[in-house]
Enzyme design. Structure first.
Site, PDB file in Angstrom:
ATOM      1  N   HIS A   1       0.880  -1.176   0.000  1.00 20.62           N
ATOM      2  CA  HIS A   1       0.000   0.000   0.000  1.00 20.62           C
ATOM      3  C   HIS A   1       0.920   1.230   0.000  1.00 20.62           C
ATOM      4  O   HIS A   1       2.004   1.184   0.595  1.00 20.62           O
ATOM      5  CB  HIS A   1      -0.838   0.104   1.278  1.00 20.62           C
ATOM      6  CG  HIS A   1      -1.772  -1.017   1.561  1.00 20.62           C
ATOM      7  ND1 HIS A   1      -1.380  -2.173   2.167  1.00 20.62           N
ATOM      8  CD2 HIS A   1      -3.103  -1.139   1.363  1.00 20.62           C
ATOM      9  CE1 HIS A   1      -2.427  -2.963   2.328  1.00 20.62           C
ATOM     10  NE2 HIS A   1      -3.485  -2.367   1.840  1.00 20.62           N
TER      11      HIS A   1
ATOM     12  N   ASP B   1       2.255   1.990   3.389  1.00 27.51           N
ATOM     13  CA  ASP B   1       3.183   1.005   3.982  1.00 27.51           C
ATOM     14  C   ASP B   1       4.621   1.434   3.757  1.00 27.51           C
ATOM     15  O   ASP B   1       5.490   1.176   4.582  1.00 27.51           O
ATOM     16  CB  ASP B   1       3.075  -0.370   3.302  1.00 27.51           C
ATOM     17  CG  ASP B   1       1.720  -0.992   3.405  1.00 27.51           C
ATOM     18  OD1 ASP B   1       0.977  -0.648   4.325  1.00 27.51           O
ATOM     19  OD2 ASP B   1       1.415  -1.852   2.545  1.00 27.51           O
TER      20      ASP B   1
END
Ligand code: XUL
Ligand code: CO
Length: 434
Positions: free
Chosen positions: A101, A104
């Site tokens: 993501h 992340d």
């Protein structure tokens, strides 16, 4: 080398007799199975969020892992330190792919522009590392569920300003995915659902979600991204009810908004079980509907009713899912992403290696079992025999719509002859291979 793990050499295949816990006993990446190598079939990916970001917290307690990059410090320096360990993990496991993501890999900034700048800076680092590393990007995605602004949904938010923010975030995440050669782009509707219908206009929210997905697909074509757009179904959690409930509901949604030829599905084992299905069912249905895209490979817990995201450890369960993958011709641009986390008490860095090695070996055994079932042919022969009536000229006329209800009624000559479904025979047959 980061010095984070206990070893610096790549984990290798040593065969079923190996006693080295940091070796593969079944995943022999170059072994040919039904015309492709194991590596080409399985296309394993490490999930950045679980393996590098999750701190080991649960609703009752905070972090247990105490990763060096999760401690106070300059967030971009920490993101870079995390990336070093991530690429070390990919190298040690010799995996062909990873997934992430946006949030992340790079911290959210004070403004959208700053967040995007962070993301692009880390993407520069990834691009540089990927020039020499083996690992490629299976898919990227945007986190549209953690920040407070998304508490009432992203695309389905009652406020168009939040919808716009989600569009901006997905635009940036998709462009970074494209730049890094990503093979797919995933949308998981983390908060695209509701807590109560008392404050929710269901039809309005579905139209917003349909519009959003059409915009995402149009942007994919506008930037020349050739990867596959994937929706990941999940019935609930974090919301009480999520619109992307399961394969059947997502397929209906795609049809309603004219997207069934543009979008495929990323099916997660634990999401299937949360929806009251088996993983096998969800994979088989997606294959039957022509929308099987990729798999988030993990498992739930038979007693816990939530998304425990454990590494897969059941060869029979994974075999049945992979059987449908093989029968449908494989995953194309998809792969097997370990959307799975080690347990909260697994605080040693090497626990990450054990988890992935175990998961890869389970999938490799399952692949061999599924391939053996296919090569044996008895299961398919039983299926063909069961439906043989539909292969006759009369049967296929009916299916192709060349007969009326009255003509079919007139064709009845007597009582049809019931035949055994032979379930126990078939279960025993499968058990010979797993
Ligand atoms: C959440 C989940 C996500 C998606 C990507 O349950 O599975 O991690 O895979 O957003
Ligand atoms: Co997932």
């Amino acid at each position: 080398m980061t010095g984070f793990f206990s070893r610096t050499d790549i984990v290798r295949y040593e065969g079923p007799g190996s006693t080295d816990p940091l070796s593969f006993r079944f995943y022999d990446k170059d072994r040919m199975v039904l015309g492709k190598t194991m590596e080409q079939h399985l296309r394993f990916a490490v999930a950045y969020w679980h393996s590098l970001v999750w701190p080991g917290g649960d609703p009752f307690g905070g972090e247990t892992f105490l990763r060096p990059w999760a401690q106070p410090g300059d967030p971009m320096a920490q993101a870079r330190a995390k990336a070093e360990v991530a690429f070390e993990l990919f190298r040690l496991l010799d995996v062909p792919f990873f997934c992430f993501h946006d949030r992340d890999v790079a911290p959210e900034g004070a403004t959208l522009a700053e967040s995007n700048a962070h993301l692009h800076a880390i993407a520069d680092l990834f691009a540089e590392k990927m020039q020499t590393a083996k690992v490629k990007l299976l898919w990227g995605t945007a986190n549209l569920f953690s920040h407070r602004r998304y508490m009432a949904g992203a695309a389905t938010n009652p406020d168009p300003a939040v919808f716009a923010y989600a569009c901006a975030q997905v635009k940036a995440a998709m462009e970074v995915t494209h730049r890094l050669g990503g093979q797919n782009y995933v949308l998981w509707g983390g908060r695209e659902g509701y807590e109560t219908l008392l404050n929710t206009d269901l039809g309005q929210e579905l139209d917003q979600l349909g519009r959003f997905l059409n915009l995402v697909v149009a942007h994919k074509h506008a930037i020349g991204f050739k990867g596959t757009i994937l929706i990941e179904p999940k019935p609930q959690e974090p919301t009480k009810h999520q619109y992307d409930f399961d394969v059947a509901s997502v397929y209906g949604f795609l049809r309603r908004y004219g997207l069934e030829s543009e979008v495929k599905l990323n099916i997660e084992a634990n999401h299937a079980t949360l929806a009251g299905h088996s993983f096998e069912h969800e994979v088989a249905l997606a294959a039957a509907l022509g929308v099987l895209g990729s798999l988030d490979i993990n498992r739930g817990d038979a007693q816990s009713g939530w998304d425990t995201d454990q590494f897969p450890n059941s060869v029979p369960d994974v075999t049945l899912a992979l059987l449908h993958v093989l029968k449908s011709g494989g995953l194309g641009t998809g792969g097997l992403n370990f959307d799975a986390k080690i347990r909260r008490q697994s605080i040693d860095p090497d626990d990450l290696l054990h988890a992935h090695i175990g998961g890869m070996d389970v999938c490799a055994r399952a692949l061999l079992a599924a391939a053996n079932i296919i090569e044996n042919g008895a299961l398919q022969a039983a299926l063909d025999a069961r439906y043989a009536g539909w292969a006759t000229p009369e049967g296929s006329h009916v299916l192709r719509g060349q007969t009326t209800l009255a003509e079919i009624a007139a064709s009845v000559t007597g009582e049809p002859q019931p035949r055994s479904g032979a379930q126990e025979y078939l279960e025993n047959l499968v058990n010979r291979f797993v």
